[in-house]
Design an enzyme around this catalytic site. Structure first.
Site, PDB file in Angstrom:
ATOM      1  N   GLU A 275       0.837  -1.214   0.000  1.00 51.65           N
ATOM      2  CA  GLU A 275       0.000   0.000   0.000  1.00 51.65           C
ATOM      3  C   GLU A 275       0.868   1.258   0.000  1.00 51.65           C
ATOM      4  O   GLU A 275       0.510   2.262  -0.617  1.00 51.65           O
ATOM      5  CB  GLU A 275      -0.978  -0.004   1.184  1.00 51.65           C
ATOM      6  CG  GLU A 275      -1.943  -1.199   1.219  1.00 51.65           C
ATOM      7  CD  GLU A 275      -2.724  -1.426  -0.082  1.00 51.65           C
ATOM      8  OE1 GLU A 275      -2.921  -0.457  -0.833  1.00 51.65           O
ATOM      9  OE2 GLU A 275      -3.110  -2.584  -0.353  1.00 51.65           O
ATOM     10  N   GLU A 304      -0.463  -0.819  -9.861  1.00 54.22           N
ATOM     11  CA  GLU A 304      -0.081  -2.064  -9.208  1.00 54.22           C
ATOM     12  C   GLU A 304       1.425  -2.334  -9.380  1.00 54.22           C
ATOM     13  O   GLU A 304       2.047  -2.950  -8.514  1.00 54.22           O
ATOM     14  CB  GLU A 304      -0.929  -3.212  -9.786  1.00 54.22           C
ATOM     15  CG  GLU A 304      -0.987  -4.461  -8.936  1.00 54.22           C
ATOM     16  CD  GLU A 304      -1.661  -4.283  -7.572  1.00 54.22           C
ATOM     17  OE1 GLU A 304      -2.247  -3.224  -7.292  1.00 54.22           O
ATOM     18  OE2 GLU A 304      -1.559  -5.228  -6.772  1.00 54.22           O
TER      19      GLU A 304
HETATM   20 ZN    ZN Z   1      -2.555  -3.043  -5.029  1.00 58.91          ZN
END
Ligand code: ZN
Length: 510
Positions: A275, A304
């Site tokens: 995160e 991502e």
């Molecule tokens: Zn993620």
């Protein structure tokens, strides 16, 4: 007309509308964070109304007819659009894209989707609890029908397919055909690697993942790591939620969450670094472009790639553990006594084929994604009936991961995505792993002694490299173009496989 509006150019007015819509979106982001982290349960009903109202206002602000006129005026103004890489041209191009997509869907379809998605989640939860796909099937059929109609509204090029039109919401410019080209070699090489690892009699010790450690100390430990890798706590927070996430309102107020288990500091560490990677991307977007496409992230796949880089390429590397391992003693005292460097490093890299995607390790994770991609593509093409999902799902798990799915709850009912009418989303996770590995190889080439820096707890050069090469561009490039721009090559499965094979084979004595 006042002098102020008279002197404002169409571009300024367009940017102003973009920023206004973004203020509403950022406010919704904070309310969403609050709902997961702070809100008492009684607040739920009213909070849904508040969020729906903000979404409506944001949609209205951005789809106003005036926006269409302004876009046309800007497009005709050479001073704004002549240099295609300039901030003004990028903003006009991307706002045009967003505007066309948002105005292409009829209001009834948007409303029907919201209703089905909300009902879908409810029925899916119930079906998963009972582990019974047949309870969910009629609703999923309705969702698939709606997804096909939605794709028709968006449209797609002649050589494309419905899946592409839907994926465009998450990964602009990405097509099923492109994904297949990268996923197929990835799947074959992963299968060979996994067979080798599972057949080996050498395995890293699991003791580190079973060690009970004080939760308060775990919290201070992972916060310290997030800070060390470059998450700015003057412009962000770290809290706790059931499912870790990153949200917030804009680049100077980024909210992360993580989770803790007494016996798995690795889970908390991995979640926090993941995160924090998303957060470092958000904080790296330029303040001067806030509220416009130039100040926004490229795609879910690129987002991502940033989280996975800190979680996997950094956080599961030997160099990182050389620095982090002594901290275990520092933070947890004698409770960490039995954990030597190799136990900590090995524990962070254990590979176990399992049923559940969100619990999967770095190597098997991508197999879970490929199975979902193949299924949803076949469903949208009409090659697979919704009713046949469990059977095909289970057959693919046997084929790719060598395991027998025991029930639907641990099989095709485990993910929320399809129940929320999100199709075309899953591949962004594996695209993130692929982009991440390719970016990281380039960073290693361009920053001398990068791993030696990690051993000394120095992560600033990598963060700055990401800031300059990826974050500062906002939406200037599409994901595939950004990849070529940064690495000089189109996306390929090779860097990810080199990363996984290079690390895992020695750990498993191969
Ligand atoms: Zn993620």
């Amino acid at each position: 007309m006042t002098t102020m509006t008279a002197t404002r150019t169409p571009y300024d007015e367009l940017a102003h509308i973009s920023r206004s819509a973004s203020l509403l979106g950022g406010t919704a982001g904070l309310l969403g964070w609050d709902q997961e982290v702070m809100m008492p349960p009684g607040g739920l009903e009213y909070r849904s109304l508040q969020l729906a109202q903000l979404a409506r206002l944001q949609h209205q602000t951005f789809t106003d007819e005036r926006v269409g006129d302004l876009l046309a005026e800007c497009e005709a103004d050479a001073g704004v659009t002549d240099d295609p890489d300039s901030a003004t041209a990028v903003n006009v191009r991307e706002l045009r894209r967003d505007y066309d997509r948002q105005t292409r869907l009829p209001a009834e379809l948007v409303e029907e989707e919201a209703k089905l998605a909300s009902l879908g989640q409810h029925i899916w939860q119930e079906a998963r609890r009972k582990s019974d796909f047949t309870t969910f099937r009629p609703l999923l059929e309705k969702i698939v029908d709606l997804m096909r109609r939605k794709a028709e509204c968006y449209g797609w090029p002649d050589d494309g397919e419905a899946w592409d039109a839907l994926a465009e919401d998450y990964e602009p410019g990405c097509t099923a055909k492109q994904i297949e080209e990268v996923f197929t070699p990835l799947r074959d090489r992963l299968r060979t690697l996994l067979q080798g690892l599972m057949g080996s009699s050498t395995k890293p010790p699991n003791t580190f993942n079973e060690l009970p450690l004080d939760l308060g100390r775990q919290r201070r430990f992972v916060r310290g790591i997030a800070e060390a890798i470059g998450f700015d706590f003057d412009r962000g927070r770290l809290d706790i939620s059931t499912h870790p996430f990153c949200s917030g309102s804009h680049c100077n107020d980024v909210r992360l969450t993580t989770r803790f288990h007494e016996c798995n500091v690795n889970d908390a560490l991995g979640s926090t670094m993941h995160e924090a990677g998303h957060g470092i991307y958000e904080q790296g977007l330029l303040t001067e472009h806030v509220g416009t496409p130039m100040g926004s992230a490229v795609s879910l796949g690129i987002h991502e790639s940033q989280s996975r880089m800190w979680e996997n390429q950094v956080g599961r590397s030997h160099a990182f553990w050389k620095w982090a391992h002594p901290k275990l003693r520092e933070f947890f005292g004698s409770a960490a006594n039995g954990v030597d460097l190799e136990t900590a490093y090995g524990g962070a890299n254990i590979v176990t084929p399992g049923f559940i995607r969100v619990e999967a390790d770095e190597a098997t994770y991508n197999m879970h994604i490929m199975i979902r991609f193949e299924l949803e593509r076949a469903i949208l093409r009409g090659d697979l009936e919704v009713g046949d999902i469990p059977e095909v799902w289970n057959a693919k798990y046997r084929d790719y991961l060598g395991i027998d799915v025991p029930d639907d709850a641990r099989g095709c009912l485990q993910d929320i995505h399809w129940s929320m009418a999100a199709m075309g989303y899953f591949p962004t996770y594996t695209l993130g792993n692929l982009y991440c590995a390719q970016f990281f190889e380039t960073a290693m080439d361009q920053i001398p002694g990068l791993e030696a820096q990690f051993e000394r707890g120095k992560f600033g050069d990598l963060k700055q490299w990401l800031n300059e090469n990826i974050h500062a561009h906002g939406r200037r490039y599409r994901a595939a173009d950004l990849c070529e721009h940064v690495t000089g090559k189109p996306l390929s499965a090779d860097p990810l496989m080199r990363h996984l094979e290079g690390k895992l084979r020695p750990l498993y004595g191969l």
